[in-house]
Every structure is written in structure tokens, then in C-alpha cells.
Motif scaffolding. Structure first.
Motif, PDB file in Angstrom:
ATOM      1  N   GLN A   1       0.866  -1.188   0.000  1.00 33.28           N
ATOM      2  CA  GLN A   1       0.000   0.000   0.000  1.00 33.28           C
ATOM      3  C   GLN A   1       0.898   1.232   0.000  1.00 33.28           C
ATOM      4  O   GLN A   1       1.507   1.581   1.005  1.00 33.28           O
ATOM      5  CB  GLN A   1      -0.902  -0.027   1.242  1.00 33.28           C
ATOM      6  CG  GLN A   1      -1.694  -1.320   1.428  1.00 33.28           C
ATOM      7  CD  GLN A   1      -2.804  -1.496   0.389  1.00 33.28           C
ATOM      8  OE1 GLN A   1      -3.387  -0.510  -0.069  1.00 33.28           O
ATOM      9  NE2 GLN A   1      -3.094  -2.732   0.008  1.00 33.28           N
TER      10      GLN A   1
ATOM     11  N   ASN B   1      -6.864  -4.920  -1.281  1.00 36.57           N
ATOM     12  CA  ASN B   1      -7.610  -3.975  -0.447  1.00 36.57           C
ATOM     13  C   ASN B   1      -6.776  -3.592   0.782  1.00 36.57           C
ATOM     14  O   ASN B   1      -6.283  -4.464   1.484  1.00 36.57           O
ATOM     15  CB  ASN B   1      -8.932  -4.636  -0.022  1.00 36.57           C
ATOM     16  CG  ASN B   1      -9.891  -3.664   0.618  1.00 36.57           C
ATOM     17  OD1 ASN B   1      -9.489  -2.725   1.300  1.00 36.57           O
ATOM     18  ND2 ASN B   1     -11.177  -3.885   0.386  1.00 36.57           N
TER      19      ASN B   1
ATOM     20  N   SER C   1      -3.207  -0.745  -8.816  1.00 35.98           N
ATOM     21  CA  SER C   1      -4.109   0.395  -9.004  1.00 35.98           C
ATOM     22  C   SER C   1      -3.403   1.673  -8.563  1.00 35.98           C
ATOM     23  O   SER C   1      -2.427   1.619  -7.801  1.00 35.98           O
ATOM     24  CB  SER C   1      -5.385   0.202  -8.174  1.00 35.98           C
ATOM     25  OG  SER C   1      -5.079   0.186  -6.795  1.00 35.98           O
ATOM     26  N   TYR C   2      -3.891   2.789  -9.101  1.00 38.34           N
ATOM     27  CA  TYR C   2      -3.350   4.072  -8.663  1.00 38.34           C
ATOM     28  C   TYR C   2      -4.476   5.099  -8.669  1.00 38.34           C
ATOM     29  O   TYR C   2      -5.180   5.255  -9.668  1.00 38.34           O
ATOM     30  CB  TYR C   2      -2.192   4.531  -9.565  1.00 38.34           C
ATOM     31  CG  TYR C   2      -1.681   5.897  -9.177  1.00 38.34           C
ATOM     32  CD1 TYR C   2      -1.004   6.079  -7.969  1.00 38.34           C
ATOM     33  CD2 TYR C   2      -1.907   7.014  -9.987  1.00 38.34           C
ATOM     34  CE1 TYR C   2      -0.565   7.339  -7.580  1.00 38.34           C
ATOM     35  CE2 TYR C   2      -1.462   8.282  -9.606  1.00 38.34           C
ATOM     36  CZ  TYR C   2      -0.791   8.435  -8.396  1.00 38.34           C
ATOM     37  OH  TYR C   2      -0.380   9.676  -8.006  1.00 38.34           O
ATOM     38  N   ASP C   3      -4.642   5.765  -7.539  1.00 36.89           N
ATOM     39  CA  ASP C   3      -5.661   6.805  -7.416  1.00 36.89           C
ATOM     40  C   ASP C   3      -4.943   8.157  -7.412  1.00 36.89           C
ATOM     41  O   ASP C   3      -4.299   8.517  -6.415  1.00 36.89           O
ATOM     42  CB  ASP C   3      -6.422   6.572  -6.092  1.00 36.89           C
ATOM     43  CG  ASP C   3      -7.422   7.679  -5.778  1.00 36.89           C
ATOM     44  OD1 ASP C   3      -7.422   8.719  -6.471  1.00 36.89           O
ATOM     45  OD2 ASP C   3      -8.204   7.499  -4.820  1.00 36.89           O
ATOM     46  N   PRO C   4      -5.026   8.892  -8.553  1.00 34.57           N
ATOM     47  CA  PRO C   4      -4.264  10.145  -8.645  1.00 34.57           C
ATOM     48  C   PRO C   4      -4.771  11.234  -7.701  1.00 34.57           C
ATOM     49  O   PRO C   4      -4.000  12.109  -7.305  1.00 34.57           O
ATOM     50  CB  PRO C   4      -4.418  10.570 -10.114  1.00 34.57           C
ATOM     51  CG  PRO C   4      -5.580   9.826 -10.634  1.00 34.57           C
ATOM     52  CD  PRO C   4      -5.775   8.613  -9.783  1.00 34.57           C
ATOM     53  N   VAL C   5      -6.049  11.178  -7.326  1.00 38.79           N
ATOM     54  CA  VAL C   5      -6.603  12.198  -6.423  1.00 38.79           C
ATOM     55  C   VAL C   5      -6.010  12.028  -5.014  1.00 38.79           C
ATOM     56  O   VAL C   5      -5.503  12.970  -4.409  1.00 38.79           O
ATOM     57  CB  VAL C   5      -8.157  12.142  -6.399  1.00 38.79           C
ATOM     58  CG1 VAL C   5      -8.712  13.143  -5.398  1.00 38.79           C
ATOM     59  CG2 VAL C   5      -8.716  12.403  -7.788  1.00 38.79           C
ATOM     60  N   ALA C   6      -6.045  10.799  -4.540  1.00 33.91           N
ATOM     61  CA  ALA C   6      -5.500  10.531  -3.199  1.00 33.91           C
ATOM     62  C   ALA C   6      -3.986  10.330  -3.235  1.00 33.91           C
ATOM     63  O   ALA C   6      -3.345  10.258  -2.188  1.00 33.91           O
ATOM     64  CB  ALA C   6      -6.170   9.302  -2.605  1.00 33.91           C
ATOM     65  N   ASN C   7      -3.431  10.231  -4.460  1.00 27.10           N
ATOM     66  CA  ASN C   7      -2.011   9.909  -4.646  1.00 27.10           C
ATOM     67  C   ASN C   7      -1.681   8.619  -3.886  1.00 27.10           C
ATOM     68  O   ASN C   7      -0.767   8.566  -3.051  1.00 27.10           O
ATOM     69  CB  ASN C   7      -1.124  11.073  -4.190  1.00 27.10           C
ATOM     70  CG  ASN C   7       0.273  10.997  -4.803  1.00 27.10           C
ATOM     71  OD1 ASN C   7       0.538  10.158  -5.654  1.00 27.10           O
ATOM     72  ND2 ASN C   7       1.165  11.876  -4.362  1.00 27.10           N
ATOM     73  N   TYR C   8      -2.484   7.594  -4.202  1.00 25.86           N
ATOM     74  CA  TYR C   8      -2.403   6.323  -3.488  1.00 25.86           C
ATOM     75  C   TYR C   8      -2.270   5.176  -4.495  1.00 25.86           C
ATOM     76  O   TYR C   8      -3.110   5.011  -5.373  1.00 25.86           O
ATOM     77  CB  TYR C   8      -3.663   6.150  -2.635  1.00 25.86           C
ATOM     78  CG  TYR C   8      -3.577   5.027  -1.617  1.00 25.86           C
ATOM     79  CD1 TYR C   8      -3.236   5.294  -0.300  1.00 25.86           C
ATOM     80  CD2 TYR C   8      -3.851   3.711  -1.983  1.00 25.86           C
ATOM     81  CE1 TYR C   8      -3.159   4.276   0.635  1.00 25.86           C
ATOM     82  CE2 TYR C   8      -3.767   2.690  -1.055  1.00 25.86           C
ATOM     83  CZ  TYR C   8      -3.426   2.970   0.256  1.00 25.86           C
ATOM     84  OH  TYR C   8      -3.349   1.960   1.184  1.00 25.86           O
ATOM     85  N   GLY C   9      -1.221   4.410  -4.363  1.00 26.71           N
ATOM     86  CA  GLY C   9      -1.014   3.291  -5.267  1.00 26.71           C
ATOM     87  C   GLY C   9      -1.028   1.963  -4.531  1.00 26.71           C
ATOM     88  O   GLY C   9      -0.693   1.895  -3.348  1.00 26.71           O
TER      89      GLY C   9
END
Ligand SMILES: *[C@@H]1O[C@H](CO)[C@@H](O)[C@H](O)[C@H]1NC(C)=O
Ligand SMILES: *[C@@H]1O[C@H](CO)[C@@H](O)[C@H](O)[C@H]1NC(C)=O
Ligand SMILES: *[C@@H]1O[C@H](CO)[C@@H](O)[C@H](O)[C@H]1NC(C)=O
Length: 201
Positions: free
Chosen positions: A52, A93, A171-179
Motif C-alpha cells: 500500500q 484492499n 491500481s493508482y488513485d491520482p486524487v489521493a495519490n495512493y497506489g
């Protein structure tokens, strides 16, 4: 003269051997483990887990510690050094079962494409390998798929480990900057079962 030399060598050897005997603090488990390596008992293990990678936000687990004069104007963030302490989970998850932490340094070390030099320890705090670490060192071309990194060693169950890992961005969430990163590690370790003490001489 030659005879004297031979006697001296013999004398030194006797001293060295007896000293080794006296100063040895090696535990029995240690001896047996070492004997097993000498007997070449190795097995290949495949491990799979997720990392995470919280790059931003209030609970970020990746932090910049240094940068170069060129970093801000470099399209590959060349010279950026970050330290991380990412959660390792069984599934993708983030609330799936925790396995440990991925700790280490990552340095942007490629002037033309995204490539980081990694120095990372997978520290397991649960599961079959609880208490053991696996050390990874190498070049990670983060925009590519199936990124291969060498396993250079480890501790505990991974003593004298060697192998490689294949990683992908799950996965990568650009809004949360979370990969979320997926790791598959192929590692050769000294077999634990069937320990028997054998005489080396
Ligand atoms: C940050 O961690 C706290 C404490 O675990 C949690 O309550 C909060 O929801 C987290 N925030 C984000 C953005 O993940
Ligand atoms: C992750 O697990 C939580 C808790 O079990 C669940 O509510 C959530 O929907 C899951 N997220 C995804 C993307 O599967
Ligand atoms: C991992 O090992 C430590 C030390 O032996 C122990 O205290 C802890 O309960 C273990 N954790 C799990 C999840 O098994």
C-alpha cells in the motif's frame, strides 16, 4: 629453518583452533542451520502480496528526504530521495490482512525515463514469515509492467535468500495519490524441515 617454520604454523593453528573453541558463542540452532546450508538444502518459494503505497495525504507512508538542484525541473524527478514505510497486505484492499511493512529508500536515478534505485526491506510481522525480512535492491522502471528486482538476501527464514521479484502497479488513485503494488517474489531459501546435525570433519 624450514622445520622451525612448520612448527610455528602448527603452533598457530593449534592456538587458532583452541581460541575458536573458547570464544564461540554460536547456539546449537545456529550450527545446525549452517550445516544445512553446507549440505545445499534449498527450496524455491513463491510469495505474493500487495504493498500500500500512500504517496500523499495526511497518512502518507512515503516521504521525501532530499532532492537535487535539478529535481524540480527534471521530468523524471531526478535526484529525489524518499523514505517509505508502506503497509504490506495479503490482498489488494488496504483493509485486507496485514503482513508487515515495506521499508527503505527510493531514489529517482534515471535522467531520461522514470527509474528508481530501490533499497528496500520487506519486514514481515504476521503469517508464516513473521519476524523475517527480505531485502530487495535494484532498478525499478516504474512505468513498465512486470518490473524485475533482485532479492539480495534476508534474515530469519530468508537467511542467505536469493531470487527476484516481479512487481506491477495494481491500481493508482491520482486524487489521493495512493497506489497499490502487487509483488510476486521467487526466492530460494535454506530448507527448514529435517534439521539434523552432521559432523563436518
Ligand atoms: C488517516 O488515519 C486515520 C487514523 O487511522 C483515519 O481515521 C483517517 O481516516 C485516515 N485518513 C485518510 C485520508 O486515509
Ligand atoms: C475493501 O474492504 C472494505 C472492508 O472489507 C470494503 O468495505 C471495501 O469495499 C473494499 N474495497 C474494495 C475496493 O474492494
Ligand atoms: C509475530 O511474532 C511476534 C514475536 O514472536 C509475536 O509477538 C506476534 O504475536 C506475532 N504476530 C502474529 C500476527 O502472529
Amino acid at each position: 629453518m624450514e622445520k622451525l617454520g612448520a612448527i610455528f604454523i602448527l603452533f598457530s593453528l593449534v592456538i587458532a583452533l583452541s581460541m575458536g573453541h573458547v570464544i564461540s558463542r554460536e547456539s546449537n540452532a545456529e550450527k545446525i542451520w549452517f550445516q544445512n546450508i553446507c549440505r545445499g538444502k534449498e527450496k524455491l518459494t513463491k510469495l505474493q502480496f500487495y504493498v500500500q503505497d500512500a504517496l500523499g495525504g495526511p497518512n502518507a507512508t512515503v516521504w521525501q528526504v532530499a532532492e537535487a538542484a535539478i529535481t524540480a525541473n527534471s521530468r523524471t524527478a531526478f535526484g529525489q530521495v524518499r523514505v517509505l514505510d508502506d503497509l504490506i497486505t495479503v490482498g489488494p484492499n488496504r483493509s485486507s490482512e496485514a503482513l508487515g511493512r515495506a521499508q527503505g529508500l527510493i531514489t529517482s536515478a534515471d535522467l531520461t525515463v522514470s527509474g528508481i534505485a530501490m533499497n528496500m526491506n520487506f519486514y514481515f510481522t504476521a503469517g508464516k514469515y513473521n519476524g523475517s525480512t527480505l531485502c530487495i535492491l535494484g532498478r525499478n522502471p516504474i512505468d513498465e509492467n512486470d518490473r524485475e528486482l533482485p532479492v539480495v538476501g534476508g534474515t530469519g527464514d530468508f537467511r542467505m535468500a536469493r531470487g527476484y521479484s516481479i512487481s506491477n502497479t495494481y491500481s493508482y488513485d491520482p486524487v489521493a495519490n495512493y497506489g497499490v503494488l502487487e509483488y510476486t517474489v521467487y526466492v530460494a531459501v535454506v530448507e527448514k524441515s529435517g534439521y539434523t546435525a552432521v559432523s563436518m570433519i
